[in-house]
Design a protein around this motif. Structure first.
Motif, PDB file in Angstrom:
ATOM      1  N   GLY A   1       0.787  -1.231   0.000  1.00  0.00           N
ATOM      2  CA  GLY A   1       0.000   0.000   0.000  1.00  0.00           C
ATOM      3  C   GLY A   1       0.822   1.286   0.000  1.00  0.00           C
ATOM      4  O   GLY A   1       0.355   2.314   0.486  1.00  0.00           O
ATOM      5  N   VAL A   2       2.045   1.246  -0.538  1.00  0.00           N
ATOM      6  CA  VAL A   2       2.830   2.493  -0.612  1.00  0.00           C
ATOM      7  C   VAL A   2       2.370   3.302  -1.817  1.00  0.00           C
ATOM      8  O   VAL A   2       1.762   2.758  -2.748  1.00  0.00           O
ATOM      9  CB  VAL A   2       4.353   2.195  -0.748  1.00  0.00           C
ATOM     10  N   ARG A   3       2.662   4.625  -1.801  1.00  0.00           N
ATOM     11  CA  ARG A   3       2.324   5.472  -2.953  1.00  0.00           C
ATOM     12  C   ARG A   3       3.613   5.974  -3.581  1.00  0.00           C
ATOM     13  O   ARG A   3       4.557   6.342  -2.868  1.00  0.00           O
ATOM     14  CB  ARG A   3       1.485   6.670  -2.502  1.00  0.00           C
ATOM     15  N   VAL A   4       3.659   6.009  -4.922  1.00  0.00           N
ATOM     16  CA  VAL A   4       4.874   6.455  -5.606  1.00  0.00           C
ATOM     17  C   VAL A   4       4.782   7.963  -5.863  1.00  0.00           C
ATOM     18  O   VAL A   4       3.751   8.453  -6.336  1.00  0.00           O
ATOM     19  CB  VAL A   4       5.051   5.707  -6.957  1.00  0.00           C
ATOM     20  N   CYS A   5       5.861   8.714  -5.543  1.00  0.00           N
ATOM     21  CA  CYS A   5       5.870  10.174  -5.748  1.00  0.00           C
ATOM     22  C   CYS A   5       6.567  10.506  -7.067  1.00  0.00           C
ATOM     23  O   CYS A   5       7.408   9.741  -7.549  1.00  0.00           O
ATOM     24  CB  CYS A   5       6.676  10.864  -4.658  1.00  0.00           C
ATOM     25  N   ASP A   6       6.262  11.690  -7.597  1.00  0.00           N
ATOM     26  CA  ASP A   6       6.962  12.162  -8.797  1.00  0.00           C
ATOM     27  C   ASP A   6       8.406  12.501  -8.448  1.00  0.00           C
ATOM     28  O   ASP A   6       8.681  13.008  -7.368  1.00  0.00           O
ATOM     29  CB  ASP A   6       6.290  13.435  -9.333  1.00  0.00           C
ATOM     30  N   VAL A   7       9.285  12.245  -9.404  1.00  0.00           N
ATOM     31  CA  VAL A   7      10.709  12.573  -9.228  1.00  0.00           C
ATOM     32  C   VAL A   7      11.124  13.434 -10.421  1.00  0.00           C
ATOM     33  O   VAL A   7      10.913  13.027 -11.565  1.00  0.00           O
ATOM     34  CB  VAL A   7      11.540  11.258  -9.160  1.00  0.00           C
ATOM     35  N   PRO A   8      11.704  14.626 -10.175  1.00  0.00           N
ATOM     36  CA  PRO A   8      11.975  15.534 -11.292  1.00  0.00           C
ATOM     37  C   PRO A   8      13.307  15.284 -12.011  1.00  0.00           C
ATOM     38  O   PRO A   8      13.913  16.214 -12.517  1.00  0.00           O
ATOM     39  CB  PRO A   8      12.001  16.904 -10.587  1.00  0.00           C
ATOM     40  N   TYR A   9      13.809  14.071 -12.007  1.00  0.00           N
ATOM     41  CA  TYR A   9      15.081  13.766 -12.695  1.00  0.00           C
ATOM     42  C   TYR A   9      14.889  12.528 -13.552  1.00  0.00           C
ATOM     43  O   TYR A   9      13.967  11.745 -13.328  1.00  0.00           O
ATOM     44  CB  TYR A   9      16.191  13.473 -11.669  1.00  0.00           C
TER      45      TYR A   9
END
Ligand SMILES: C[S@@+](CC[C@H](N)C(=O)[O-])C[C@H]1O[C@@H](n2cnc3c(N)ncnc32)[C@H](O)[C@@H]1O
Length: 424
Positions: free
Chosen positions: A385-393
């Motif tokens: 149940g983890v959520r993936v965050c945006d990564v700006p690279y």
């Protein structure tokens, strides 16, 4: 003795010792100096990097029984097939027992056959990667992309360094290095990273390196720390920390805070302790080092934490530009073993992290296989149940939305997969 003959004997020795030593360390230990060292090392790296193609050509021609002759033939085939160097035919004529004119003709015929092949077989031979690995990549990328990835992994990546911003400003460091003949460029994405465009191989001997004003590390490794974004006063758990490159970079950015560093290997932790002392990490950071299996870490050992870095052992298939011998070591069994370890570490990290108050976990591997990147994160989303965050690279992962990838041919870095997870 010709450079080809020297490399033939070293190749035999390396292939025998390969299970206990990497090619970089093997070369480092060689008792050769100056120009000869460079020529030998370049040729040995080239042959090892293209051994899958070379051995396939040799199997078509007929491998000599004698080990020394077999290795010399490998080196000559590499010159002819990969470097497309015909001068070796004239230079080594009479030195070895092969008819080199005839060999060059056969190599050209066999290369033309490779061009007529299709799919994974063709890419495996052309770029000298195990066929099963190429097949795996083809399940996630079109052939043209896989071709670019494999070609990029066969090129050397530049030397990168991280600025010890606690001690020096980036422009000052570039200035200091230029006075010793190094040419460096500031990275335009990361404010504490430089690319060494001239003199990279001697960077370790620079005054700046000796004074701990820089840390030699690939830009991809620096990106991982920027994604973790350690802030002053935070508590970080670094679950597979040795030899400590990301930990030391994190300490530069934190200035003050707390780090719990864990690694299973006593030998690698000893190396990490040397680096920690050299960069004075524990002058500013409250540091706890544990030698243990991070899958068995307890709440009491870790305490309250804000963020977790999990940079586990992997197949290292992204490190091929620096260690081409990885191509000879990686097997489906090794991949399965790594995936099991990575999943064990990640699932424990998520559960432990939640109990210890961590909100963020950054997962990274220097591997190009989907199994150790996207598929691990996909399972963590589904089962934990983890959520993936945006990564700006970097570039989008093979499965969009699960992380990012860095590649030699696009980012001039080693091949990395990075994913930032929210645990709350
Ligand atoms: C990719 S390296 C880590 C590099 C490190 N993060 C850095 O930036 O320098 C992977 C590390 O995982 C360690 N390791 C492997 N299995 C482990 C386990 N079960 N628990 C803790 N560490 C483990 C290895 O000893 C190795 O040092």
């Amino acid at each position: 003795m010709s450079v080809e003959e020297v490399v033939a004997s070293l190749l035999g020795r390396f292939l025998r010792e390969m299970s206990s030593i990497g090619l970089k360390k093997f070369c480092y230990k060689l008792k050769l100096r100056g120009g000869k060292r460079k020529r030998v090392q370049r040729l040995l790296f080239g042959v090892v990097s293209h051994l899958i193609l070379v051995d396939w050509i040799m199997s078509r021609i007929g491998a000599p029984r004698d080990e020394w002759e077999r290795n010399l033939l490998r080196v000559i085939i590499y010159r002819l097939a990969v470097e497309r160097n015909r001068e070796v035919v004239r230079r080594l004529d009479g030195v070895c027992g092969f008819d080199l004119e005839e060999l060059a003709r056969r190599v050209d015929e066999i290369l033309a056959e490779v061009e007529r092949l299709r799919g994974a077989r063709k890419l495996s031979l052309k770029y000298s990667f195990p066929e099963w690995l190429v097949e795996r990549l083809l399940e996630y990328m079109p052939e043209s992309k896989v071709r670019e990835v494999l070609a990029g992994l066969n090129q050397r990546t530049p030397t990168w360094a991280i600025v010890n911003t606690r001690k020096i400003d980036r422009d000052e460091l570039i200035d200091l290095l230029s006075r010793e003949g190094f040419e460096c460029l500031p990275d335009d994405e990361l404010d504490d990273v430089i690319m060494v465009v001239r003199g990279g191989e001697k960077l370790e001997q620079s005054t700046a390196c000796r004074l701990g004003l820089l840390l030699i590390a690939d830009k991809a490794s620096a990106v991982v720390v920027h994604v973790l974004d350690p802030r002053p006063g935070e508590s970080i758990l670094d679950m597979c920390s040795a030899p400590g490159v990301k930990l030391i970079h994190a300490s530069f950015r934190m200035g003050e805070g707390r780090i719990v560093a864990v690694d299973i290997s006593e030998k690698r932790v000893a190396r990490m302790r040397e680096l920690i002392a050299r960069y004075g990490v524990d002058d500013v950071i409250e540091l706890k080092v544990l030698v243990k299996d991070a899958r068995k870490l307890t709440e009491d050992e870790v305490g309250e934490i804000d963020k977790i870095l999990l940079d586990p052992e992997c197949t290292s298939t992204g490190v091929v530009p620096r260690s081409p011998d990885v191509k000879l070591r990686v097997t489906p069994e090794r991949l399965r073993e790594m995936v099991e370890l990575q999943w064990g570490l990640l699932s424990h990290a998520v559960k432990l992290g939640r109990r210890c108050g961590a909100r963020v976990l950054v997962y990274s591997v220097c591997s190009v296989t989907p199994d150790e990147g996207e598929l691990i994160i996909e399972r963590a989303v589904r089962e934990l149940g983890v959520r993936v965050c945006d990564v700006p690279y970097g570039s989008e992962a093979y499965i969009p939305g699960l992380g990012v990838r860095l590649f030699p041919h696009i980012h001039k870095t080693l091949g990395f997969f990075i994913s930032k997870l929210r645990l709350d």
